[in-house]
Design a protein around this motif. Structure first.
Motif, mmCIF file in Angstrom:
data_model
loop_
_atom_site.group_PDB
_atom_site.id
_atom_site.type_symbol
_atom_site.label_atom_id
_atom_site.label_comp_id
_atom_site.label_asym_id
_atom_site.label_seq_id
_atom_site.Cartn_x
_atom_site.Cartn_y
_atom_site.Cartn_z
ATOM 1 N N ASN A 24 -11.976 -48.092 -23.027
ATOM 2 C CA ASN A 24 -11.577 -47.626 -24.153
ATOM 3 C C ASN A 24 -13.093 -47.669 -25.161
ATOM 4 O O ASN A 24 -13.857 -48.116 -24.659
ATOM 5 N N PRO A 25 -12.546 -46.481 -26.061
ATOM 6 C CA PRO A 25 -14.004 -46.044 -26.956
ATOM 7 C C PRO A 25 -14.603 -46.798 -27.143
ATOM 8 O O PRO A 25 -13.783 -48.064 -27.834
ATOM 9 N N GLU A 26 -15.648 -46.843 -27.818
ATOM 10 C CA GLU A 26 -15.609 -47.500 -28.762
ATOM 11 C C GLU A 26 -15.693 -47.790 -29.782
ATOM 12 O O GLU A 26 -15.456 -46.591 -30.807
ATOM 13 N N LYS A 27 -15.745 -49.067 -30.661
ATOM 14 C CA LYS A 27 -15.036 -48.986 -32.198
ATOM 15 C C LYS A 27 -16.106 -49.074 -32.955
ATOM 16 O O LYS A 27 -16.576 -50.106 -33.442
ATOM 17 N N SER A 28 -16.349 -48.375 -33.046
ATOM 18 C CA SER A 28 -17.990 -48.099 -34.052
ATOM 19 C C SER A 28 -17.527 -48.019 -35.550
ATOM 20 O O SER A 28 -18.445 -47.626 -36.674
ATOM 21 N N ARG A 46 -11.957 -52.651 -36.815
ATOM 22 C CA ARG A 46 -12.397 -52.101 -36.150
ATOM 23 C C ARG A 46 -12.111 -50.687 -35.401
ATOM 24 O O ARG A 46 -10.656 -50.763 -34.938
ATOM 25 N N TYR A 47 -12.271 -49.091 -35.532
ATOM 26 C CA TYR A 47 -11.456 -48.456 -35.096
ATOM 27 C C TYR A 47 -12.306 -47.022 -34.118
ATOM 28 O O TYR A 47 -14.036 -47.243 -34.487
ATOM 29 N N ALA A 48 -11.840 -46.314 -32.999
ATOM 30 C CA ALA A 48 -13.119 -45.393 -32.957
ATOM 31 C C ALA A 48 -11.914 -44.377 -33.122
ATOM 32 O O ALA A 48 -11.442 -43.433 -33.476
ATOM 33 N N SER A 52 -15.214 -39.466 -29.885
ATOM 34 C CA SER A 52 -16.242 -41.168 -28.974
ATOM 35 C C SER A 52 -14.359 -40.324 -27.351
ATOM 36 O O SER A 52 -14.629 -40.297 -27.287
ATOM 37 N N GLU A 134 -8.569 -49.652 -31.639
ATOM 38 C CA GLU A 134 -8.330 -49.887 -32.756
ATOM 39 C C GLU A 134 -7.939 -51.094 -32.745
ATOM 40 O O GLU A 134 -7.230 -51.707 -31.720
ATOM 41 N N ASP A 135 -7.988 -52.073 -33.259
ATOM 42 C CA ASP A 135 -7.986 -53.224 -33.106
ATOM 43 C C ASP A 135 -6.982 -54.026 -33.266
ATOM 44 O O ASP A 135 -6.092 -53.641 -33.934
#
Length: 205
Positions: A24-28, A46-48, A52, A134-135
């Motif tokens: 999973n991509p980082e949720k930055s 939070r979502y990526a 990314s 995403e969360d």
């Protein structure tokens, strides 16, 4: 829209191997959902970003000869812009999904359309390859304008009335509704006696 080629055995095997490597991509980034209630409460999640996610997906899927293709089209009958996402394998097999982006009228405001397209591209791609960007959010809280504590006794009672074969509020509610059972019984008997006396008085007056 056709969702896949006639056979998908080869691409399914390749995708399974790719999914074992996908992460999973980082949720930055942080997004905010504003409540429509008067209180105006907000919820953050939070979502990526799409970029990314694309980096991870392209790098991993290409190792298994799978390409990602995303195209847009205008659906005149539904008056919307659609997004098609395709996973194409070197064997010629493919799997696709279709996602509504926005109303055709939104094309008059490119920024709004662009935001909707980015959203659609991210969700469609992440869903098709099987990653989360995403969360997790509590869907009932987002869909319901009020929580369980916001329901009134009348609303709950009305629902029970209908479930029990009653007619709900539209046909009125007994003036004794909501009282304890013994109090209801006494109140009903008193009302009956008062009504009887009035009728008896009418007959002999």
């Amino acid at each position: 829209m056709q969702r896949s080629s006639e056979t998908i055995g080869t691409i399914a095997a390749a995708l399974a191997k790719a999914q074992a490597q996908l992460v999973n991509p980082e949720k930055s980034l942080v997004g905010t959902i504003r409540s429509e209630q008067v209180s105006g409460s907000e919820r953050s999640f939070r979502y990526a970003p799409l970029s990314s996610g694309l980096d991870i997906v392209r790098k991993t899927l290409s190792q298994h000869e799978i390409a990602t293709i995303q195209t847009t089209s205008i659906d005149e009958s539904a008056s919307i812009v659609r997004l098609s996402t395709v996973l194409a394998h070197a064997s010629g097999e493919w799997i696709a999904s279709d996602w509504p982006v926005c109303a055709i009228s939104e094309t008059a405001t490119p920024q709004r359309m662009g935001a909707a397209l980015t959203y659609a591209r991210r969700y469609a791609l992440f869903t098709l390859v099987g990653i989360a960007g995403e969360d997790d959010l509590d869907a009932p809280d987002l869909l319901s304008p009020t929580g369980p504590e916001g329901k009134t006794d009348d609303a709950i009672g009305d629902k029970k009335d209908r479930l029990n074969g009653g007619q709900g509020k539209s046909f009125g509610r007994s003036p004794h509704h909501g009282l304890p059972i013994d109090t209801q019984a006494r109140s009903i008997r008193s009302s009956a006696r008062a009504t009887h006396c009035r009728h008896k008085g009418d007959r002999f007056s």
